[in-house]
Motif scaffolding. Structure first.
Motif, short mmCIF file in Angstrom:
data_model
loop_
_atom_site.label_atom_id
_atom_site.label_comp_id
_atom_site.label_asym_id
_atom_site.label_seq_id
_atom_site.Cartn_x
_atom_site.Cartn_y
_atom_site.Cartn_z
N ARG A 132 -10.58 30.13 74.03
CA ARG A 132 -9.16 30.45 73.87
C ARG A 132 -8.43 29.25 73.27
NH1 ARG A 132 -4.14 30.04 75.65
NH2 ARG A 132 -2.81 31.90 75.65
N ALA A 133 -8.77 28.05 73.76
CA ALA A 133 -8.14 26.82 73.23
C ALA A 133 -8.46 26.65 71.74
CB ALA A 133 -8.60 25.61 74.03
N THR A 134 -9.64 27.05 71.33
CA THR A 134 -10.00 26.99 69.91
C THR A 134 -9.11 27.93 69.10
OG1 THR A 134 -12.28 26.43 70.45
CG2 THR A 134 -11.89 27.33 68.26
N TRP A 135 -8.88 29.12 69.62
CA TRP A 135 -7.98 30.05 68.94
C TRP A 135 -6.57 29.46 68.87
CZ3 TRP A 135 -8.51 35.98 68.94
CH2 TRP A 135 -9.83 36.35 68.66
N VAL A 136 -6.13 28.81 69.95
CA VAL A 136 -4.81 28.18 69.95
C VAL A 136 -4.75 27.10 68.87
CG1 VAL A 136 -3.26 26.70 71.30
CG2 VAL A 136 -4.23 28.77 72.33
N ASP A 137 -5.81 26.31 68.75
CA ASP A 137 -5.85 25.27 67.72
C ASP A 137 -5.77 25.88 66.32
OD1 ASP A 137 -6.07 23.26 69.62
OD2 ASP A 137 -8.24 23.02 69.37
N ARG A 138 -6.43 27.00 66.11
CA ARG A 138 -6.47 27.62 64.78
C ARG A 138 -5.22 28.42 64.45
NH1 ARG A 138 -11.86 30.49 63.30
NH2 ARG A 138 -10.97 30.23 61.24
N LEU A 139 -4.69 29.11 65.46
CA LEU A 139 -3.57 30.04 65.22
C LEU A 139 -2.23 29.53 65.71
CD1 LEU A 139 -5.35 33.34 66.34
CD2 LEU A 139 -5.02 32.52 63.99
N GLY A 140 -2.26 28.62 66.67
CA GLY A 140 -1.05 28.17 67.32
C GLY A 140 -0.85 28.88 68.65
N ALA A 141 -0.28 28.16 69.61
CA ALA A 141 -0.09 28.71 70.95
C ALA A 141 0.82 29.94 70.93
CB ALA A 141 0.48 27.64 71.89
N ALA A 142 1.89 29.89 70.15
CA ALA A 142 2.82 31.02 70.12
C ALA A 142 2.14 32.28 69.60
CB ALA A 142 4.03 30.68 69.25
N GLN A 143 1.29 32.14 68.60
CA GLN A 143 0.62 33.31 68.03
C GLN A 143 -0.39 33.91 69.01
OE1 GLN A 143 0.92 33.48 64.27
NE2 GLN A 143 -0.30 35.29 63.96
N VAL A 144 -1.15 33.05 69.70
CA VAL A 144 -2.12 33.56 70.67
C VAL A 144 -1.39 34.21 71.84
CG1 VAL A 144 -3.95 32.90 72.30
CG2 VAL A 144 -3.94 31.96 69.98
N ASN A 145 -0.33 33.57 72.32
CA ASN A 145 0.47 34.17 73.40
C ASN A 145 1.04 35.51 72.98
OD1 ASN A 145 0.03 32.12 75.27
ND2 ASN A 145 1.79 30.94 74.57
N GLN A 146 1.52 35.59 71.74
CA GLN A 146 2.08 36.86 71.24
C GLN A 146 1.00 37.93 71.14
OE1 GLN A 146 5.36 37.75 70.65
NE2 GLN A 146 4.40 39.76 70.57
N LEU A 147 -0.19 37.55 70.68
CA LEU A 147 -1.31 38.49 70.61
C LEU A 147 -1.64 39.03 71.99
CD1 LEU A 147 -3.68 39.86 69.10
CD2 LEU A 147 -4.96 37.73 69.44
N GLU A 148 -1.75 38.14 72.97
CA GLU A 148 -2.06 38.57 74.34
C GLU A 148 -0.95 39.45 74.92
OE1 GLU A 148 -4.82 34.79 75.70
OE2 GLU A 148 -2.64 34.65 75.89
N THR A 149 0.29 39.09 74.68
CA THR A 149 1.42 39.87 75.17
C THR A 149 1.44 41.25 74.52
OG1 THR A 149 2.73 37.89 75.62
CG2 THR A 149 3.95 39.95 75.34
N SER A 150 1.19 41.28 73.23
CA SER A 150 1.17 42.56 72.51
C SER A 150 0.05 43.46 73.03
CB SER A 150 0.99 42.32 71.01
OG SER A 150 2.10 41.63 70.49
N LEU A 151 -1.12 42.89 73.25
CA LEU A 151 -2.22 43.70 73.77
C LEU A 151 -1.93 44.21 75.18
CD1 LEU A 151 -5.26 41.70 72.36
CD2 LEU A 151 -4.53 44.01 71.71
N ARG A 152 -1.30 43.37 76.00
CA ARG A 152 -0.93 43.83 77.36
C ARG A 152 0.06 44.99 77.30
NH1 ARG A 152 -0.80 38.16 78.29
NH2 ARG A 152 -2.64 37.52 79.45
#
Length: 155
Positions: free
Chosen positions: A118-138
């Motif tokens: 997950r941290a690798t995805w955060v590094d590649r996409l940014g924390a806001a984008q990963v958080n938004q992806l997770e929020t959207s999926l939820r």
């Protein structure tokens, strides 16, 4: 001219490809830590067994497969040293499948590896984008516990 929306079939394929890339990397790292024979289906089975153990029937129900199919997976996990069969203290007629220290180790390592991935995805996409992806999926995924019945669902 505005770009057309992508075809609908791409969404499930992209979601699956993201899942697959995470699982493939998980298994590369697990192999580096001595868990060379564990497969994705084993992870679902270990989750279905859980920390308190379960009967073969319960494991089958949780995985969405027959008791016999669950038994085959349990046999393989036992041969690999991830689970053991024990007498159920609440019912002498049934066997309880329990995680061994090796089974607990693979689950603990998996959780640590998923945190790193997950941290690798955060590094590649940014924390806001990963958080938004997770929020959207939820938002679009039914609010139930995380399913472990993937083996039966795909079957």
């Amino acid at each position: 001219m505005a770009e057309a929306d992508p075809p609908g079939y791409e969404l499930p394929l992209l979601l699956f490809a993201g899942f697959r890339s995470l699982i493939d990397e998980l298994h590369r790292e697990l192999a580096a830590h001595g868990h060379t024979e564990v497969r994705p289906v084993h992870g679902f089975a270990l989750q279905a067994i859980g920390p308190y153990g379960a009967s073969a029937s319960e494991i089958g129900r949780r995985l969405g497969v027959s008791k016999q199919a669950a038994g085959k997976t349990v046999d393989r996990l036992a041969a690999l040293g991830y689970v053991e069969r024990a007498d159920d203290p609440t019912d002498a007629r049934r066997k309880l499948i329990r995680l061994t220290p090796r089974g607990l180790d693979v689950l603990t390592r998996s959780a640590e590896i998923f945190d790193r991935l997950r941290a690798t995805w955060v590094d590649r996409l940014g924390a806001a984008q990963v958080n938004q992806l997770e929020t959207s999926l939820r938002t679009v995924v039914p609010p139930t516990t995380f399913p472990v019945d993937v083996p039966g669902w795909f079957g």
